[in-house]
Design an enzyme around this catalytic site. Structure first.
Site, PDB file in Angstrom:
ATOM      1  N   PRO A 147      -7.110   0.368 -12.906  1.00  0.00           N
ATOM      2  CA  PRO A 147      -5.696   0.717 -13.159  1.00  0.00           C
ATOM      3  C   PRO A 147      -4.747  -0.228 -12.444  1.00  0.00           C
ATOM      4  O   PRO A 147      -4.977  -0.627 -11.300  1.00  0.00           O
ATOM      5  CB  PRO A 147      -5.582   2.141 -12.583  1.00  0.00           C
ATOM      6  CG  PRO A 147      -6.973   2.666 -12.558  1.00  0.00           C
ATOM      7  CD  PRO A 147      -7.868   1.493 -12.319  1.00  0.00           C
ATOM      8  N   HIS A 185      -9.358   5.842  20.768  1.00  0.00           N
ATOM      9  CA  HIS A 185     -10.110   5.887  19.506  1.00  0.00           C
ATOM     10  C   HIS A 185      -9.876   4.608  18.695  1.00  0.00           C
ATOM     11  O   HIS A 185     -10.838   3.962  18.243  1.00  0.00           O
ATOM     12  CB  HIS A 185      -9.682   7.116  18.701  1.00  0.00           C
ATOM     13  CG  HIS A 185     -10.378   7.242  17.378  1.00  0.00           C
ATOM     14  ND1 HIS A 185     -11.434   8.095  17.175  1.00  0.00           N
ATOM     15  CD2 HIS A 185     -10.170   6.615  16.185  1.00  0.00           C
ATOM     16  CE1 HIS A 185     -11.848   7.982  15.920  1.00  0.00           C
ATOM     17  NE2 HIS A 185     -11.076   7.098  15.298  1.00  0.00           N
ATOM     18  N   GLU A 186      -8.617   4.238  18.521  1.00  0.00           N
ATOM     19  CA  GLU A 186      -8.312   3.047  17.716  1.00  0.00           C
ATOM     20  C   GLU A 186      -8.786   1.772  18.405  1.00  0.00           C
ATOM     21  O   GLU A 186      -9.288   0.855  17.744  1.00  0.00           O
ATOM     22  CB  GLU A 186      -6.810   2.980  17.432  1.00  0.00           C
ATOM     23  CG  GLU A 186      -6.266   4.146  16.617  1.00  0.00           C
ATOM     24  CD  GLU A 186      -6.956   4.303  15.279  1.00  0.00           C
ATOM     25  OE1 GLU A 186      -7.382   3.289  14.699  1.00  0.00           O
ATOM     26  OE2 GLU A 186      -7.082   5.449  14.813  1.00  0.00           O
ATOM     27  N   LYS A 212      -3.154  -4.591 -17.919  1.00  0.00           N
ATOM     28  CA  LYS A 212      -3.703  -4.625 -19.279  1.00  0.00           C
ATOM     29  C   LYS A 212      -2.615  -4.348 -20.321  1.00  0.00           C
ATOM     30  O   LYS A 212      -2.484  -5.081 -21.300  1.00  0.00           O
ATOM     31  CB  LYS A 212      -4.828  -3.588 -19.403  1.00  0.00           C
ATOM     32  CG  LYS A 212      -5.973  -3.806 -18.433  1.00  0.00           C
ATOM     33  CD  LYS A 212      -7.067  -2.772 -18.607  1.00  0.00           C
ATOM     34  CE  LYS A 212      -6.612  -1.387 -18.190  1.00  0.00           C
ATOM     35  NZ  LYS A 212      -6.274  -1.277 -16.772  1.00  0.00           N
ATOM     36  N   THR A 213      -1.834  -3.321 -20.099  1.00  0.00           N
ATOM     37  CA  THR A 213      -0.768  -2.986 -21.054  1.00  0.00           C
ATOM     38  C   THR A 213       0.284  -4.076 -21.107  1.00  0.00           C
ATOM     39  O   THR A 213       0.778  -4.439 -22.184  1.00  0.00           O
ATOM     40  CB  THR A 213      -0.130  -1.648 -20.655  1.00  0.00           C
ATOM     41  OG1 THR A 213      -1.136  -0.641 -20.605  1.00  0.00           O
ATOM     42  CG2 THR A 213       0.926  -1.244 -21.660  1.00  0.00           C
TER      43      THR A 213
END
Length: 675
Positions: A254, A474-475, A258-259
């Site tokens: 998506p 944590h990060e 394409k369209t």
């Protein structure tokens, strides 16, 4: 990992089909413009309408005349004849009606028929009429003297009375005409017009986009350019025996364009271009879809050579025989009609079908074969060069500052499709407008990129200092483990400012575009994904729910390594578990267990072994670099955001320049009207 999309759109040039009309002036056409029926005055239709309404009006007057003919015939007499009848006492009764302002119409009946002379012959007279100039007391007294039974009526308009009496019939006729018009399907809201195609024909006034405005899909453009060249110059290919392709299927994720590629084809081809969605074929009524397919191809044959674009064809082109519960399937009937129209006994020469879908796996094999869709064009997410081209297309009408480097932005947006890149450019422009900037700077693009890739900052979320500290370690656990693993992707940015649904985020930017992944790289991904849980365990001697998504991602990678990619030494290069993809229920509803219980235990053991090995590896890296872990966590707590360069500086032991802490958003600042 994500990918990028390209976008394009377009208009259409009309063909040079000549038309002749029996009546009225013919409208001149510009070169390349197609005449449409509504552009010319249809005299035949006007004449038919005029004759129909003339017949209706004539019928009404005939009915009025018929009603009027049932009344007794009255002969107009002179005043002298009236006086003679009155004096002789021949008038039996009369009716007096006021005809004008002072005059009165005297409608009388004689007691016995009399003969009067008219045009040289005697005419019998029983009922007569004349106009009296005045009706006073003397006239009334004379009528009483001669014993005339007379009545005086109010003013009467014969035509108005006839029209009023005919009005119900006229209304019934109008209602009947409206119902018949609706039943014949004339107009977009006809009762049976649901059997007509809903295809929209691109007109000359639509904004036109060509392949110049398309970037990042060079292979797809090349395939479609051949179709356009064939339509413009068919003899070039036909002299060597080549035939025009009947259908082109655009495949891709998506948002890859394409369209919009189809719109660019419409802008380049110069032939009629019909556009319809796959969902427009199927309605609640049985047989409507097949009827619309027939009507669509009938329109195409009349306008050949032309292009018919069907967007989201998977809505009507799914596998046959995959429905549940049996019974008649309207979707299958529509698909069967589509298959026949595309390649049946009747050849649709000059009609090219372009279809787009992001679910090629659910399409029926009969639809995918050559002869129906001769070409399958993959419109994939763009690479670095494609992303740069897309950014240039979307920024051509935006004032950019001198420090904007689109090639740097393209490298920093791996996995983004064309629609997402267009959204990034738009977010940067809106951010610059909010800050009253004259041009969009690189800083605006960086902030927009963080918003698109990481989520919107939630500055109003109140987090305690303890939670901030846990989130920081944590990060940094992710960051430090990834930094110490040579196979890992470089860390781009880490933040403890809540974004989206996450309290903290770490983003990685791969140096090169990867299309295949090695076992070593996957094991590295599992290791630094578990770095946050390892840091919490080492520093706080406790476990939190913050690592839930990390554990889920690591387990999924390990399961695919064992069951799908054959990366387990114990189980070997085998695939375990067949996916059962029900077409109408969604994908991967269940996985068939095509292996024994003993093998299932072995699979679980291998997955646990891979994940546990990554966890131990992450704990070892953090334990060996404890000082660096504390320094990075302290810097992140102070600055709330660290980029790659700042992370490297802290690891080298350098001091970072002081930075002003961001003030938390107070509740009063969120109230409308307050600043």
């Amino acid at each position: 990992m994500d990918d990028n999309k390209n976008t394009d759109n377009g208009g259409r040039k009309g063909t040079d089909n000549k038309r002749s009309f029996p009546r009225g002036p013919q409208r001149q056409r510009k070169p390349g413009q197609q005449l449409r029926p509504e552009d010319d005055f249809n005299w035949n239709k006007v004449l038919k309408v005029v004759l129909s309404w003339s017949a209706i009006i004539l019928l009404v007057f005939l009915v009025m005349t018929l009603f009027k003919g049932t009344e007794p015939t009255e002969l107009e007499v002179s005043y002298a004849e009236y006086q003679s009848f009155l004096t002789a006492g021949q008038i039996e009764r009369a009716t007096v009606r006021k005809s004008e302002l002072t005059n009165f119409d005297f409608h009388g009946k004689l007691k016995t028929p009399q003969h009067v002379s008219r045009n040289g012959r005697e005419v019998p007279l029983t009922n007569f009429v004349l106009t009296l100039p005045i009706m006073d007391s003397q006239v009334i007294q004379s009528w009483n003297d001669h014993k005339i039974d007379f009545t005086v009526e109010k003013e009467d308009n014969t035509w108005l009375s006839a029209l009023l009496s005919a009005l119900p019939w006229v209304l019934l006729l109008v209602v009947w005409l409206i119902i018949m018009r609706r039943m014949q399907g004339t107009g977009p809201k006809g009762i049976f017009s649901f059997g007509k195609s809903r295809a929209k024909m691109l007109n000359e006034g639509a904004p036109k986009v060509t392949f110049i405005d398309v970037a990042g899909a060079d292979e797809a453009k090349q395939e479609l350019m051949e179709i356009i060249e064939f339509l413009k110059e068919p003899s070039k290919f036909q002299k060597l025996g080549g035939k025009i392709p009947r259908g082109v299927l655009l495949l891709g994720p998506p948002g890859t364009g394409k369209t919009l590629l189809a719109r660019a084809v419409a802008g380049e081809a110069g032939v009629p271009f019909f556009s319809i969605s796959g969902a427009d074929f199927v309605e609640m009524f049985v047989g409507v879809g097949a009827s619309r397919v027939r009507d669509l191809f009938d329109q195409g044959k009349k306008s050949a050579p032309c292009i018919i674009f069907i967007d989201e064809i998977d809505a009507v082109g799914r596998h046959r025989g995959a429905g549940l519960g049996g019974g008649h399937d309207e979707r299958e009937q529509t698909l069967n009609q589509l298959l026949v129209e595309m390649d049946g006994f009747e050849q649709n020469s000059g009609v090219i079908i372009i279809a787009a879908t992001n679910r090629p796996d659910v399409l029926d094999p009969a639809l995918m074969r050559p002869g129906r869709f001769d070409r399958q064009v993959v419109v994939d997410r763009p690479d670095v060069k494609g992303r740069e081209g897309i950014l240039r297309v979307h920024t051509k009408n935006i004032p950019l500052a001198d420090d904007v480097l689109l090639e740097v932005l393209a490298k920093g947006t791996p996995g983004l499709a064309g629609a997402e890149l267009a959204n990034l450019v738009n977010e940067a422009a809106l951010l610059a407008a909010r800050q009253n900037a004259r041009a969009v700077t690189m800083k605006h693009f960086e902030e927009a990129k963080d918003k698109v890739m990481m989520g919107t900052e939630r500055k109003s979320l109140i987090i305690s200092e303890k939670e901030k500290k846990i989130t920081s370690y944590h990060e940094i656990g992710h960051v430090l483990v990834a930094r110490k693993l040579p196979e890992a992707d470089p860390v781009h940015k880490v933040t403890i400012i809540p974004r989206g649904r996450a309290l903290g985020l770490t983003t990685y930017l791969p140096i090169d575009e990867k299309h295949t992944y090695s076992k070593t790289y996957l094991e590295t991904m599992i290791t630094y994904a578990l770095g946050g849980r390892a840091a919490e365990k080492i520093i706080f001697k406790a476990l939190t729910t913050g690592a839930g998504n990390d554990i889920e991602r690591a387990t999924e990678i390990a399961r695919k390594m064992v069951c799908d990619w054959g990366m387990s030494d114990k189980l070997g290069p085998l695939a375990y578990g067949q996916k059962d993809e029900e077409i109408f229920l969604g994908r991967q509803i269940q996985r068939h267990k095509n292996y024994s219980e003993e093998t299932a235990i072995a699979i679980d053991d291998e997955i646990k072994k891979i994940v546990s090995s990554g966890m131990k590896r992450a704990e070892k890296i953090l334990t060996e670099n404890m000082d660096t872990l504390h320094r990075l966590a302290a810097a992140l707590l102070e600055r709330e955001i660290l980029d790659g360069a700042e992370i490297d500086a802290v690891i080298r032991g350098e001091d970072l320049p002081p930075v002003e802490r961001r003030a938390a958003v107070k509740p009063a600042e969120l109230t409308p009207g307050k600043k």
